[in-house]
Each structure stands twice: as structure tokens, then as C-alpha cells.
Design a protein around this motif. Structure first.
Motif, PDB file in Angstrom:
ATOM      1  N   TYR A 143     -16.347  34.394 -49.425  1.00 21.28           N
ATOM      2  CA  TYR A 143     -16.491  35.289 -48.277  1.00 21.28           C
ATOM      3  C   TYR A 143     -17.482  34.797 -47.229  1.00 21.28           C
ATOM      4  O   TYR A 143     -17.440  35.253 -46.086  1.00 21.28           O
ATOM      5  CB  TYR A 143     -16.921  36.681 -48.741  1.00 21.28           C
ATOM      6  N   GLY A 144     -18.403  33.928 -47.602  1.00 26.61           N
ATOM      7  CA  GLY A 144     -19.404  33.474 -46.644  1.00 26.61           C
ATOM      8  C   GLY A 144     -20.081  32.211 -47.124  1.00 26.61           C
ATOM      9  O   GLY A 144     -20.361  32.054 -48.314  1.00 26.61           O
ATOM     10  N   ARG A 145     -20.347  31.293 -46.197  1.00 26.41           N
ATOM     11  CA  ARG A 145     -20.951  30.007 -46.557  1.00 26.41           C
ATOM     12  C   ARG A 145     -22.434  30.152 -46.872  1.00 26.41           C
ATOM     13  O   ARG A 145     -23.147  30.923 -46.218  1.00 26.41           O
ATOM     14  CB  ARG A 145     -20.757  29.009 -45.416  1.00 26.41           C
ATOM     15  N   PRO A 146     -22.918  29.376 -47.832  1.00 25.37           N
ATOM     16  CA  PRO A 146     -24.328  29.518 -48.220  1.00 25.37           C
ATOM     17  C   PRO A 146     -25.308  29.105 -47.135  1.00 25.37           C
ATOM     18  O   PRO A 146     -26.448  29.572 -47.126  1.00 25.37           O
ATOM     19  CB  PRO A 146     -24.449  28.632 -49.463  1.00 25.37           C
ATOM     20  N   HIS A 147     -24.892  28.230 -46.198  1.00 32.53           N
ATOM     21  CA  HIS A 147     -25.858  27.848 -45.164  1.00 32.53           C
ATOM     22  C   HIS A 147     -26.223  29.027 -44.263  1.00 32.53           C
ATOM     23  O   HIS A 147     -27.246  28.983 -43.572  1.00 32.53           O
ATOM     24  CB  HIS A 147     -25.360  26.651 -44.344  1.00 32.53           C
ATOM     25  N   ASN A 148     -25.411  30.101 -44.287  1.00 32.98           N
ATOM     26  CA  ASN A 148     -25.788  31.303 -43.532  1.00 32.98           C
ATOM     27  C   ASN A 148     -27.132  31.853 -43.988  1.00 32.98           C
ATOM     28  O   ASN A 148     -27.884  32.429 -43.189  1.00 32.98           O
ATOM     29  CB  ASN A 148     -24.725  32.391 -43.691  1.00 32.98           C
ATOM     30  N   MET A 149     -27.441  31.688 -45.283  1.00 31.85           N
ATOM     31  CA  MET A 149     -28.711  32.199 -45.822  1.00 31.85           C
ATOM     32  C   MET A 149     -29.915  31.542 -45.167  1.00 31.85           C
ATOM     33  O   MET A 149     -31.026  32.087 -45.204  1.00 31.85           O
ATOM     34  CB  MET A 149     -28.811  31.936 -47.326  1.00 31.85           C
ATOM     35  N   LEU A 150     -29.708  30.358 -44.600  1.00 28.09           N
ATOM     36  CA  LEU A 150     -30.815  29.569 -44.075  1.00 28.09           C
ATOM     37  C   LEU A 150     -30.968  29.719 -42.565  1.00 28.09           C
ATOM     38  O   LEU A 150     -31.808  29.053 -41.953  1.00 28.09           O
ATOM     39  CB  LEU A 150     -30.609  28.087 -44.429  1.00 28.09           C
ATOM     40  N   ASN A 151     -30.155  30.598 -41.958  1.00 32.62           N
ATOM     41  CA  ASN A 151     -30.225  30.814 -40.515  1.00 32.62           C
ATOM     42  C   ASN A 151     -31.508  31.539 -40.120  1.00 32.62           C
ATOM     43  O   ASN A 151     -32.103  32.257 -40.932  1.00 32.62           O
ATOM     44  CB  ASN A 151     -29.023  31.635 -40.042  1.00 32.62           C
ATOM     45  N   PRO A 152     -31.922  31.405 -38.874  1.00 35.84           N
ATOM     46  CA  PRO A 152     -33.115  32.130 -38.411  1.00 35.84           C
ATOM     47  C   PRO A 152     -32.885  33.633 -38.360  1.00 35.84           C
ATOM     48  O   PRO A 152     -31.742  34.107 -38.274  1.00 35.84           O
ATOM     49  CB  PRO A 152     -33.338  31.581 -36.993  1.00 35.84           C
ATOM     50  N   GLY A 153     -33.970  34.376 -38.383  1.00 38.26           N
ATOM     51  CA  GLY A 153     -33.920  35.809 -38.145  1.00 38.26           C
ATOM     52  C   GLY A 153     -33.266  36.597 -39.258  1.00 38.26           C
ATOM     53  O   GLY A 153     -32.952  36.079 -40.333  1.00 38.26           O
ATOM     54  N   LEU A 154     -33.064  37.881 -38.970  1.00 35.41           N
ATOM     55  CA  LEU A 154     -32.423  38.777 -39.922  1.00 35.41           C
ATOM     56  C   LEU A 154     -30.907  38.645 -39.821  1.00 35.41           C
ATOM     57  O   LEU A 154     -30.362  38.389 -38.747  1.00 35.41           O
ATOM     58  CB  LEU A 154     -32.834  40.224 -39.635  1.00 35.41           C
ATOM     59  N   ALA A 155     -30.235  38.834 -40.945  1.00 29.60           N
ATOM     60  CA  ALA A 155     -28.776  38.822 -40.932  1.00 29.60           C
ATOM     61  C   ALA A 155     -28.266  39.976 -40.078  1.00 29.60           C
ATOM     62  O   ALA A 155     -28.757  41.102 -40.166  1.00 29.60           O
ATOM     63  CB  ALA A 155     -28.233  38.928 -42.352  1.00 29.60           C
ATOM     64  N   ARG A 156     -27.258  39.698 -39.255  1.00 31.16           N
ATOM     65  CA  ARG A 156     -26.717  40.722 -38.359  1.00 31.16           C
ATOM     66  C   ARG A 156     -25.783  41.678 -39.082  1.00 31.16           C
ATOM     67  O   ARG A 156     -25.651  42.843 -38.701  1.00 31.16           O
ATOM     68  CB  ARG A 156     -25.972  40.054 -37.208  1.00 31.16           C
ATOM     69  N   HIS A 157     -25.125  41.177 -40.117  1.00 26.93           N
ATOM     70  CA  HIS A 157     -24.170  41.972 -40.878  1.00 26.93           C
ATOM     71  C   HIS A 157     -23.875  41.214 -42.168  1.00 26.93           C
ATOM     72  O   HIS A 157     -24.400  40.104 -42.393  1.00 26.93           O
ATOM     73  CB  HIS A 157     -22.884  42.225 -40.075  1.00 26.93           C
ATOM     74  N   MET A 158     -23.020  41.778 -43.004  1.00 18.31           N
ATOM     75  CA  MET A 158     -22.739  41.180 -44.302  1.00 18.31           C
ATOM     76  C   MET A 158     -22.091  39.800 -44.163  1.00 18.31           C
ATOM     77  O   MET A 158     -22.316  38.909 -44.988  1.00 18.31           O
ATOM     78  CB  MET A 158     -21.839  42.110 -45.117  1.00 18.31           C
ATOM     79  N   GLY A 159     -21.307  39.607 -43.103  1.00 18.38           N
ATOM     80  CA  GLY A 159     -20.653  38.319 -42.902  1.00 18.38           C
ATOM     81  C   GLY A 159     -21.597  37.219 -42.475  1.00 18.38           C
ATOM     82  O   GLY A 159     -21.200  36.055 -42.395  1.00 18.38           O
ATOM     83  N   ASP A 160     -22.855  37.563 -42.206  1.00 18.60           N
ATOM     84  CA  ASP A 160     -23.851  36.587 -41.767  1.00 18.60           C
ATOM     85  C   ASP A 160     -24.702  36.113 -42.941  1.00 18.60           C
ATOM     86  O   ASP A 160     -25.841  35.695 -42.763  1.00 18.60           O
ATOM     87  CB  ASP A 160     -24.732  37.221 -40.677  1.00 18.60           C
ATOM     88  N   GLY A 161     -24.163  36.198 -44.147  1.00 17.96           N
ATOM     89  CA  GLY A 161     -24.867  35.730 -45.336  1.00 17.96           C
ATOM     90  C   GLY A 161     -23.922  34.936 -46.224  1.00 17.96           C
ATOM     91  O   GLY A 161     -22.810  34.579 -45.824  1.00 17.96           O
ATOM     92  N   TRP A 162     -24.380  34.647 -47.423  1.00 20.99           N
ATOM     93  CA  TRP A 162     -23.555  33.961 -48.426  1.00 20.99           C
ATOM     94  C   TRP A 162     -22.979  35.015 -49.358  1.00 20.99           C
ATOM     95  O   TRP A 162     -23.717  35.854 -49.889  1.00 20.99           O
ATOM     96  CB  TRP A 162     -24.409  32.970 -49.218  1.00 20.99           C
ATOM     97  N   GLU A 163     -21.662  34.989 -49.554  1.00 14.98           N
ATOM     98  CA  GLU A 163     -21.043  35.929 -50.484  1.00 14.98           C
ATOM     99  C   GLU A 163     -19.939  35.237 -51.262  1.00 14.98           C
ATOM    100  O   GLU A 163     -19.089  34.548 -50.689  1.00 14.98           O
ATOM    101  CB  GLU A 163     -20.473  37.148 -49.762  1.00 14.98           C
ATOM    102  N   THR A 164     -19.931  35.462 -52.564  1.00 13.64           N
ATOM    103  CA  THR A 164     -18.948  34.853 -53.452  1.00 13.64           C
ATOM    104  C   THR A 164     -17.817  35.829 -53.758  1.00 13.64           C
ATOM    105  O   THR A 164     -17.913  37.033 -53.502  1.00 13.64           O
ATOM    106  CB  THR A 164     -19.605  34.427 -54.773  1.00 13.64           C
ATOM    107  N   ALA A 165     -16.761  35.302 -54.344  1.00 15.79           N
ATOM    108  CA  ALA A 165     -15.711  36.157 -54.900  1.00 15.79           C
ATOM    109  C   ALA A 165     -16.261  36.886 -56.132  1.00 15.79           C
ATOM    110  O   ALA A 165     -17.313  36.530 -56.673  1.00 15.79           O
ATOM    111  CB  ALA A 165     -14.505  35.307 -55.288  1.00 15.79           C
ATOM    112  N   ARG A 166     -15.564  37.907 -56.573  1.00 11.38           N
ATOM    113  CA  ARG A 166     -15.960  38.592 -57.806  1.00 11.38           C
ATOM    114  C   ARG A 166     -15.713  37.661 -58.993  1.00 11.38           C
ATOM    115  O   ARG A 166     -14.618  37.125 -59.154  1.00 11.38           O
ATOM    116  CB  ARG A 166     -15.168  39.885 -57.979  1.00 11.38           C
TER     117      ARG A 166
END
Length: 329
Positions: free
Chosen positions: A195-218
Motif C-alpha cells: 500500500y505504501g513505499r517505505p521511503h515515505n517514512m523518511l520524508n520531512p514533516g508530519l505525514a499528511r494522510h495514511m498514504g504518505d507512510g509505509w503500509e504492508t498487505a495483511r
């Protein structure tokens, strides 16, 4: 060919990139070039100048010449590849484009940038419409700006400048986030990024929404998901931030962080700690040894908005890395 598109986009607005000059923005502003979101399109959506495009579009040329946009990289570094994305531009994309790069100190004016001596990194090359046009770059120098030239005119949705960040150590404090993309951290592997690439975790600032982070499948089998990050330099880690903001029904139950130095054995930095959904967590840590890479294990799966690894890096390594790429030219 190396898949350079997995590397960070140095020009992205998410890292502070911006368009500092464009000679023509008649139909659509060049600022769209560096937006981190994928381009979108709504058919038959018109304003007073015509169809609305999520990209940079110039007027039709009636004389010789070409159109130019200059981009300040949000994170200066070594460029490994260029993506000239003409998404949704079908009858109005440029038939050719070229890209040049520049390394300059400080904050030059648009006039100074136009007068500078640029280095060609992508020669004049044919483009296809409604396509990501990918061009590898083989130059080990650190650059701060790129110039996109379209021949002769038309529209480009996004300009991605993929590469490795090379920070200037004179602009960094003694203690900082050594995992941050802007400071030279980068992801080197992960188990799942459905659902989301892990490099999103390393971005500046606060995450804007859930898609702005790292998320795996169940995860439906035993084990857990993980991501590995190479740090800006060998570092004595002092704090670890694990931020699950926006992840409410899908935060990991717990997480741990391990470190390694020079390819050695993994050691604990943060033993497995329970996490609360939609919450920034900060953990003081005192590992016995420095680390130049870390492994984040989320147990068993889920999403992480931000990872911060705050510590005191080896300044000599930072300076050597910077000098090597500055002197490469």
C-alpha cells in the motif's frame, strides 16, 4: 538497466524541491512538475485557456526555439536517472526533451541560473506521449539544480530526478535524524510495500494522510514485515521515533529496531515495544555500538507514518562523502 526509479526523487516538493524559472506557463504552471502525487486528469474540464492539465504546458511555438524550466532540487545529490512523465499529454506532448544539471552554492537568482554553465546529463532525446520516459544518468557529481528543455513546446506532467542524497555537512547540526531522506538516509530493502513505499517514512514533516507512510498487505503467514535503512553515516543513536499517525485500524501491534555496522551482526537498538494506533512514539535508546544501517521490524504487519533515527553521526565520514562527490567533476 538499474531500476533508478526506486531511489528518492530529489526534485520532489515533499523534499523541498521547487521550480524557480520557466520561460512559458501559458496553459499550465511548471510548479506541477515537482508535485509528489501522481498526475491526474479529468476529461472535458476547461478553464478560460482550455483543457485543464495537471502538469506544465506551454503555448504553441510560432518561431524557432524551445521552452525551459529550472528546478531547484529539494535534496542535492548524485542523479541516477530522470523520468520525464508525459501522462495524459497525447496530442500536445513535446517530441523531444533534454536535461542539464548544475552545482551551485547558496540561493542564486533565476537570472544567475540562466547565465550559469550547465552540464548535460540527458541529451536531446525523443519522448512518447502519455508515458513515463526514463533516462539513466551516469555522473557521480553532486548537483543542486536541473534544467528541463522541451523541444519545441508542449506539456509534461511530472519531472522526477531520482538519485542519492548527498547532504552538505556544514549545514547539519551535531545531532540529527540520520535516517531522513533529506540528510542522506535511504531504504535498501523491505519485505512488503503493497500500500505504501517505505521511503515515505523518511520524508520531512508530519505525514499528511495514511498514504504518505509505509503500509504492508495483511500478513496471513507466520513472521513479520521489515524495512532496512542505510543511515547518513555511522551513528551513535540516541532517540528513535516511531509514528503511527493516521494508522488507526492498521497500526502494528509492536515494533523493534536493530542496528549493524560495516555489515556486521545485528544488535538491538530498540527491543520490541508495543505501539498505539495514530500516535507519535519517542524512545530514548543507548546502544553500545554505532550503526550505519538499521532494520525496522513491525509486528506482525501494518503501517508506519514516520521513522526517525536521531543521533550523533561520524562527521569525518559525512565530510568525506560530500567531498568525494563535489570533487568528482
Amino acid at each position: 538497466m538499474e531500476d533508478f526509479s526506486t531511489k528518492p526523487d530529489l526534485a520532489s516538493r515533499a523534499l523541498g524541491g521547487g521550480v524557480v524559472f520557466a520561460n512559458d506557463e501559458f496553459f499550465a504552471a511548471a510548479d506541477h512538475l515537482v508535485m509528489p502525487e501522481p498526475p491526474t486528469y479529468s476529461p472535458r474540464t476547461f478553464d478560460h485557456k482550455g483543457q485543464v492539465y495537471d502538469g506544465w504546458e506551454t503555448r504553441r511555438r510560432r518561431s524557432l526555439g524551445q521552452d525551459v524550466a529550472i528546478v531547484r532540487l529539494g535534496a542535492p545529490g548524485v542523479i541516477h536517472g530522470i523520468d520525464v512523465d508525459t501522462a495524459f499529454f497525447t496530442g500536445n506532448y513535446p517530441p523531444h526533451a533534454s536535461v542539464d544539471a548544475l552545482a551551485v552554492d547558496g540561493y542564486p537568482t533565476p537570472a544567475a541560473l540562466q547565465a550559469a554553465t550547465w552540464v548535460p546529463i540527458v541529451p536531446k532525446s525523443p519522448l512518447d506521449g502519455d508515458t513515463r520516459n526514463l533516462f539513466p544518468v551516469h555522473d557521480n557529481r553532486r548537483f543542486t539544480h536541473v534544467r528541463l528543455t522541451i523541444h519545441p513546446d508542449g506539456g509534461v506532467a511530472r519531472l522526477r530526478v531520482h538519485g542519492d542524497v548527498v547532504p552538505d555537512p556544514t549545514l547539519l547540526p551535531e545531532v540529527f535524524d540520520v535516517a531522513a531522506l533529506a540528510n542522506g538516509g535511504h531504504v535498501t530493502g523491505c519485505s512488503n510495500m503493497f500500500y505504501g513505499r517505505p521511503h515515505n517514512m523518511l520524508n520531512p514533516g508530519l505525514a499528511r494522510h495514511m498514504g504518505d507512510g509505509w503500509e504492508t498487505a495483511r500478513r496471513r503467514v507466520d513472521g513479520n514485515e521489515w524495512a532496512e535503512i542505510t543511515l547518513a553515516a555511522p551513528t551513535q543513536v540516541e532517540f528513535v521515533d516511531l509514528d503511527t499517525t493516521h494508522f488507526k485500524g492498521n497500526a502494528p501491534g509492536s515494533a523493534s529496531l536493530r542496528g549493524s555496522l560495516a555489515g556486521g551482526e545485528w544488535f538491538d537498538i530498540l527491543p520490541a515495544a508495543p505501539l498505539t494506533p495514530d500516535t507519535p512514539h519517542r524512545f530514548p535508546v543507548r546502544p553500545a555500538d554505532p550503526a550505519d544501517r538499521v532494520r525496522l521490524d513491525i509486528i506482525p504487519d501494518g503501517g508506519m507514518a514516520r521513522l526517525r533515527v536521531i543521533g550523533r553521526p561520524d562527521r569525518k565520514i559525512l565530510e568525506e562523502n560530500f567531498r568525494r562527490h563535489v570533487e568528482a567533476g
